[in-house]
Design a protein around this motif. Sequence first.
Motif, short mmCIF file in Angstrom:
data_model
loop_
_atom_site.label_atom_id
_atom_site.label_comp_id
_atom_site.label_asym_id
_atom_site.label_seq_id
_atom_site.Cartn_x
_atom_site.Cartn_y
_atom_site.Cartn_z
N GLY A 101 -3.72 20.87 4.20
CA GLY A 101 -4.66 20.86 3.09
C GLY A 101 -4.16 20.10 1.86
N ALA A 102 -2.99 19.47 1.94
CA ALA A 102 -2.47 18.71 0.79
C ALA A 102 -2.16 17.28 1.23
N TRP A 103 -2.00 16.39 0.26
CA TRP A 103 -1.59 15.00 0.55
C TRP A 103 -0.10 14.86 0.31
N ARG A 104 0.60 14.31 1.31
CA ARG A 104 2.04 14.05 1.17
C ARG A 104 2.30 12.56 1.27
N GLU A 105 3.34 12.11 0.58
CA GLU A 105 3.72 10.69 0.59
C GLU A 105 4.30 10.34 1.96
N ARG A 106 3.87 9.24 2.57
CA ARG A 106 4.56 8.77 3.79
C ARG A 106 5.74 7.92 3.33
N GLY A 110 7.05 12.81 3.26
CA GLY A 110 7.76 13.26 2.07
C GLY A 110 7.04 14.38 1.33
N ALA A 111 7.26 14.41 0.04
CA ALA A 111 6.79 15.52 -0.80
C ALA A 111 5.28 15.51 -1.00
N VAL A 112 4.75 16.68 -1.36
CA VAL A 112 3.34 16.80 -1.72
C VAL A 112 3.10 15.98 -2.99
N VAL A 113 1.98 15.23 -3.00
CA VAL A 113 1.63 14.41 -4.17
C VAL A 113 0.73 15.25 -5.06
N VAL A 135 0.84 -1.21 0.00
CA VAL A 135 0.00 0.00 0.00
C VAL A 135 0.88 1.25 0.00
N ARG A 136 0.34 2.28 -0.62
CA ARG A 136 0.89 3.63 -0.46
C ARG A 136 0.21 4.24 0.74
N GLN A 137 0.94 5.04 1.51
CA GLN A 137 0.30 5.81 2.58
C GLN A 137 0.48 7.29 2.26
N LEU A 138 -0.63 8.03 2.31
CA LEU A 138 -0.59 9.48 2.11
C LEU A 138 -1.02 10.15 3.41
N VAL A 139 -0.36 11.23 3.75
CA VAL A 139 -0.65 11.95 5.00
C VAL A 139 -1.22 13.32 4.64
N ARG A 140 -2.31 13.69 5.34
CA ARG A 140 -2.94 15.00 5.11
C ARG A 140 -2.19 16.06 5.91
N ALA A 159 -11.80 12.34 0.79
CA ALA A 159 -11.73 13.78 0.57
C ALA A 159 -11.92 14.58 1.86
N SER A 160 -12.72 14.03 2.78
CA SER A 160 -13.01 14.78 4.01
C SER A 160 -12.04 14.45 5.15
N ALA A 161 -10.92 13.78 4.85
CA ALA A 161 -9.99 13.37 5.91
C ALA A 161 -9.44 14.59 6.65
N ALA A 162 -9.27 14.43 7.97
CA ALA A 162 -8.81 15.53 8.82
C ALA A 162 -7.30 15.73 8.70
N GLU A 163 -6.85 16.92 9.11
CA GLU A 163 -5.42 17.22 9.19
C GLU A 163 -4.70 16.10 9.98
N GLY A 164 -3.60 15.60 9.44
CA GLY A 164 -2.84 14.55 10.12
C GLY A 164 -3.26 13.14 9.77
N ALA A 165 -4.42 12.99 9.10
CA ALA A 165 -4.91 11.64 8.79
C ALA A 165 -3.98 10.93 7.79
N ILE A 166 -3.90 9.62 7.96
CA ILE A 166 -3.17 8.79 6.99
C ILE A 166 -4.20 7.97 6.22
N VAL A 167 -4.10 7.98 4.89
CA VAL A 167 -4.96 7.10 4.10
C VAL A 167 -4.08 6.12 3.33
N GLU A 168 -4.67 4.96 3.03
CA GLU A 168 -3.92 3.92 2.31
C GLU A 168 -4.56 3.65 0.96
N ILE A 169 -3.71 3.52 -0.02
CA ILE A 169 -4.16 3.18 -1.38
C ILE A 169 -3.33 1.98 -1.81
#
Length: 368
Positions: A172-177, A191-194, A164-169, A204-214
């Motif tokens: 207001g942007a998604w960054r690569e974990r 890491g960098a902004v995706v 899985v990829r993990q993205l961190v909020r 889309a409604s994830a809170a600041e600091g949230a990690i999502v997995e794709i």
Amino acid sequence: MSALGAALLGRIAESGPISVEDFMGACLADPAHGYYAGTRAAARIGGAGDFITAPEISQVFGELLGLWAAETWRLLGAPPAIRLVELGPGRGTLMADALRAIGAVAPAFRTALRVHLVEISPLLREAQRAALSGAEPTWHDTLDQVPRGPLIVLANEFFDALPVRQLVRRGGAWRERTVTVDDGRLVFAIGAVVADPPVEPAHASAAEGAIVEICPAGRAIAAALGRRIARDGGAALIVDYGTAESAPGDSLQAVSRHSTVDALAAPGEADLTAHVDFAALSRAASAAGAVAYGPLPQGTLLTRLGIVARTAALAARVRDMQRRLLTTGTQRLIDPAHMGTLFKTLALIAPGVGAPPGFEDPAEGPSR
Ligand code: SAH
């Protein structure tokens, strides 16, 4: 530190942090040292190993999935030649149990089917060869290599083993974990902004600091299944643990000898998994043309497929000790406190066929 850990430390020191997806991919599938693909490391499945799975808990699990496949074959119009495909067959237990049940109650399906196994582990291929010696399976590295034609696909605890990829909020942007090196040790970092984040709509409604997995590999395989099923006819049953809806959360988990361990401590030596996002798989397969049903809780599907009666019939024929094992095995599979609810089942089927066995309740499906 493991051999793979040392290699990753060197790689990161030289060329910078790697994504969680690349880290997980290396841990599981590095050709030399990966947990599954490595030639020395053994994926240890079973009571004496790292983790135990439903077919290793009870023979009834594979038998019922075999009967599901037989019933689905009839629904598909009983094609005279069909591939029975398993993704990630482990020790071959599920397929062996399924074929035994199919042989007993659906001999015409047994004659029509050929077994195809998609497996990256050389060691597990050997175990499968031993467990399925009478069935003459054909092995493939990927689903794409399975020849065209109608197919019924089974996959238990396969999708959780895909990176899985993990993205961190953040702001207001998604960054690569990422995984990087600090003081000679592997650590997580941000890491960098995706630029074009492939997040699910529900993220889309994830809170600041949230990690999502794709799970890009999971999405791609679900899409490939959907395409093949729509084009050639067929169905699939995906069983795994995870969430029915896409939801934020870090579910990366390393397990060794039935205990959770630090995912960064000994890369390649522990099993590394993430929860399966069933909504994402269902969306990918539907967009590719299949009809998706579920996910249903594992306990619900197994109960509808008759696990209670099947267990009782088997238990009546055996001695005390075995009877207890059968009964407690079934309890573990269907009880919400064990695997009954966390584990879910998603079915895919060709358009126009109707609901697969166990998914007929009109209030429930198809998913979309
Ligand atoms: N289905 C089995 C095993 C689950 S463990 C059971 O229920 O017991 C995951 C299985 O998927 C193993 O067989 C592993 O070698 C295989 N696997 C993991 N990643 C894979 C990949 N990328 N391609 C093919 N097989 C893979």
